[in-house]
Design a protein around this motif. Sequence first.
Motif, PDB file in Angstrom:
ATOM      1  N   SER A  21     -55.952 101.430  21.732  1.00  0.00           N
ATOM      2  CA  SER A  21     -56.301 102.453  20.759  1.00  0.00           C
ATOM      3  C   SER A  21     -55.470 102.256  19.504  1.00  0.00           C
ATOM      4  O   SER A  21     -54.342 101.774  19.564  1.00  0.00           O
ATOM      5  CB  SER A  21     -56.039 103.851  21.316  1.00  0.00           C
ATOM      6  OG  SER A  21     -56.823 104.104  22.463  1.00  0.00           O
ATOM      7  N   MET A  34     -61.868  98.518   9.791  1.00  0.00           N
ATOM      8  CA  MET A  34     -60.760  98.421  10.739  1.00  0.00           C
ATOM      9  C   MET A  34     -60.868  97.124  11.523  1.00  0.00           C
ATOM     10  O   MET A  34     -61.970  96.691  11.881  1.00  0.00           O
ATOM     11  CB  MET A  34     -60.799  99.603  11.706  1.00  0.00           C
ATOM     12  CG  MET A  34     -60.749 100.969  11.040  1.00  0.00           C
ATOM     13  SD  MET A  34     -59.192 101.265  10.201  1.00  0.00           S
ATOM     14  CE  MET A  34     -58.051 101.259  11.581  1.00  0.00           C
ATOM     15  N   SER A  58     -70.141  95.331  13.525  1.00  0.00           N
ATOM     16  CA  SER A  58     -68.894  94.832  14.085  1.00  0.00           C
ATOM     17  C   SER A  58     -69.007  93.323  14.262  1.00  0.00           C
ATOM     18  O   SER A  58     -70.112  92.779  14.416  1.00  0.00           O
ATOM     19  CB  SER A  58     -68.592  95.516  15.421  1.00  0.00           C
ATOM     20  OG  SER A  58     -69.661  95.368  16.317  1.00  0.00           O
ATOM     21  N   ARG A  72     -65.144 102.814  17.128  1.00  0.00           N
ATOM     22  CA  ARG A  72     -64.317 103.739  16.350  1.00  0.00           C
ATOM     23  C   ARG A  72     -64.890 105.144  16.465  1.00  0.00           C
ATOM     24  O   ARG A  72     -66.100 105.322  16.651  1.00  0.00           O
ATOM     25  CB  ARG A  72     -64.230 103.315  14.891  1.00  0.00           C
ATOM     26  CG  ARG A  72     -65.555 103.340  14.141  1.00  0.00           C
ATOM     27  CD  ARG A  72     -65.443 102.682  12.775  1.00  0.00           C
ATOM     28  NE  ARG A  72     -64.551 103.403  11.878  1.00  0.00           N
ATOM     29  CZ  ARG A  72     -64.028 102.870  10.773  1.00  0.00           C
ATOM     30  NH1 ARG A  72     -64.302 101.620  10.437  1.00  0.00           N
ATOM     31  NH2 ARG A  72     -63.239 103.604  10.003  1.00  0.00           N
ATOM     32  N   ASN A  74     -64.726 108.249  14.021  1.00  0.00           N
ATOM     33  CA  ASN A  74     -64.269 108.659  12.693  1.00  0.00           C
ATOM     34  C   ASN A  74     -63.759 110.103  12.669  1.00  0.00           C
ATOM     35  O   ASN A  74     -62.983 110.458  11.785  1.00  0.00           O
ATOM     36  CB  ASN A  74     -65.385 108.472  11.669  1.00  0.00           C
ATOM     37  CG  ASN A  74     -65.625 107.009  11.355  1.00  0.00           C
ATOM     38  OD1 ASN A  74     -64.744 106.162  11.530  1.00  0.00           O
ATOM     39  ND2 ASN A  74     -66.832 106.696  10.899  1.00  0.00           N
ATOM     40  N   LYS A  77     -60.368 109.711  14.043  1.00  0.00           N
ATOM     41  CA  LYS A  77     -59.627 108.731  13.253  1.00  0.00           C
ATOM     42  C   LYS A  77     -58.961 107.703  14.157  1.00  0.00           C
ATOM     43  O   LYS A  77     -57.781 107.367  13.999  1.00  0.00           O
ATOM     44  CB  LYS A  77     -58.590 109.415  12.353  1.00  0.00           C
ATOM     45  CG  LYS A  77     -59.181 110.375  11.340  1.00  0.00           C
ATOM     46  CD  LYS A  77     -58.085 110.998  10.484  1.00  0.00           C
ATOM     47  CE  LYS A  77     -58.656 112.009   9.515  1.00  0.00           C
ATOM     48  NZ  LYS A  77     -57.594 112.649   8.700  1.00  0.00           N
ATOM     49  N   THR A  78     -59.715 107.215  15.083  1.00  0.00           N
ATOM     50  CA  THR A  78     -59.176 106.284  16.064  1.00  0.00           C
ATOM     51  C   THR A  78     -60.140 105.132  16.269  1.00  0.00           C
ATOM     52  O   THR A  78     -61.362 105.314  16.307  1.00  0.00           O
ATOM     53  CB  THR A  78     -58.922 106.991  17.405  1.00  0.00           C
ATOM     54  OG1 THR A  78     -58.025 108.088  17.197  1.00  0.00           O
ATOM     55  CG2 THR A  78     -58.303 106.036  18.411  1.00  0.00           C
ATOM     56  N   MET A  79     -59.570 103.948  16.402  1.00  0.00           N
ATOM     57  CA  MET A  79     -60.344 102.751  16.712  1.00  0.00           C
ATOM     58  C   MET A  79     -59.927 102.275  18.100  1.00  0.00           C
ATOM     59  O   MET A  79     -58.783 102.486  18.520  1.00  0.00           O
ATOM     60  CB  MET A  79     -60.043 101.652  15.683  1.00  0.00           C
ATOM     61  CG  MET A  79     -60.679 100.321  15.999  1.00  0.00           C
ATOM     62  SD  MET A  79     -60.316  99.046  14.784  1.00  0.00           S
ATOM     63  CE  MET A  79     -58.544  98.886  14.918  1.00  0.00           C
ATOM     64  N   TYR A  80     -60.855 101.628  18.785  1.00  0.00           N
ATOM     65  CA  TYR A  80     -60.596 101.182  20.149  1.00  0.00           C
ATOM     66  C   TYR A  80     -60.956  99.703  20.300  1.00  0.00           C
ATOM     67  O   TYR A  80     -61.788  99.170  19.567  1.00  0.00           O
ATOM     68  CB  TYR A  80     -61.424 101.993  21.141  1.00  0.00           C
ATOM     69  CG  TYR A  80     -61.232 103.482  21.029  1.00  0.00           C
ATOM     70  CD1 TYR A  80     -62.121 104.258  20.294  1.00  0.00           C
ATOM     71  CD2 TYR A  80     -60.152 104.113  21.644  1.00  0.00           C
ATOM     72  CE1 TYR A  80     -61.944 105.629  20.176  1.00  0.00           C
ATOM     73  CE2 TYR A  80     -59.972 105.480  21.531  1.00  0.00           C
ATOM     74  CZ  TYR A  80     -60.868 106.226  20.791  1.00  0.00           C
ATOM     75  OH  TYR A  80     -60.683 107.584  20.674  1.00  0.00           O
ATOM     76  N   CYS A  96     -53.515  96.410  14.963  1.00  0.00           N
ATOM     77  CA  CYS A  96     -54.671  96.940  14.259  1.00  0.00           C
ATOM     78  C   CYS A  96     -54.383  96.943  12.766  1.00  0.00           C
ATOM     79  O   CYS A  96     -53.221  96.974  12.337  1.00  0.00           O
ATOM     80  CB  CYS A  96     -55.050  98.336  14.753  1.00  0.00           C
ATOM     81  SG  CYS A  96     -53.905  99.658  14.356  1.00  0.00           S
TER      82      CYS A  96
END
Length: 121
Positions: A21, A34, A58, A72, A74, A77-80, A96
């Motif tokens: 994460s 990202m 992606s 992600r 939004n 506010k997290t990307m995986y 990241c």
Amino acid sequence: QVQLVESGGGLVQAGGSLRLSCAASGRTFSSYTMGWFRQAPGKEREFVANIIGSGGGSYYADSVKGRFVISRDNIKKTMYLQMNSLKPEDTDVYYCAAGFRYSAPFRYDYWGQGTQVTVSS
């Protein structure tokens, strides 16, 4: 300013899975492309995958295509990075990164501190 904090790294056996994460600060997360990169000591940093902002596409490095999935959220506010079928050669520090999607030329301006992923054989 954007601050990025990775989590989810660890030790896993070959064939196993991990989910990384990347939590971001800032108000315009959806405006940032990202990305995930990885780097081993003494080696150059390697692109893993990236994901465009809202509804964007992606892209993956050939070495992880079909095994890793980037996503992600939004609102959070997290990307995986879901990493499956892990191999010993996936062992690296994973970082990241964020770059404003409309910057020209595009560049990643913000980086996290990294999280270690170790895959044992």
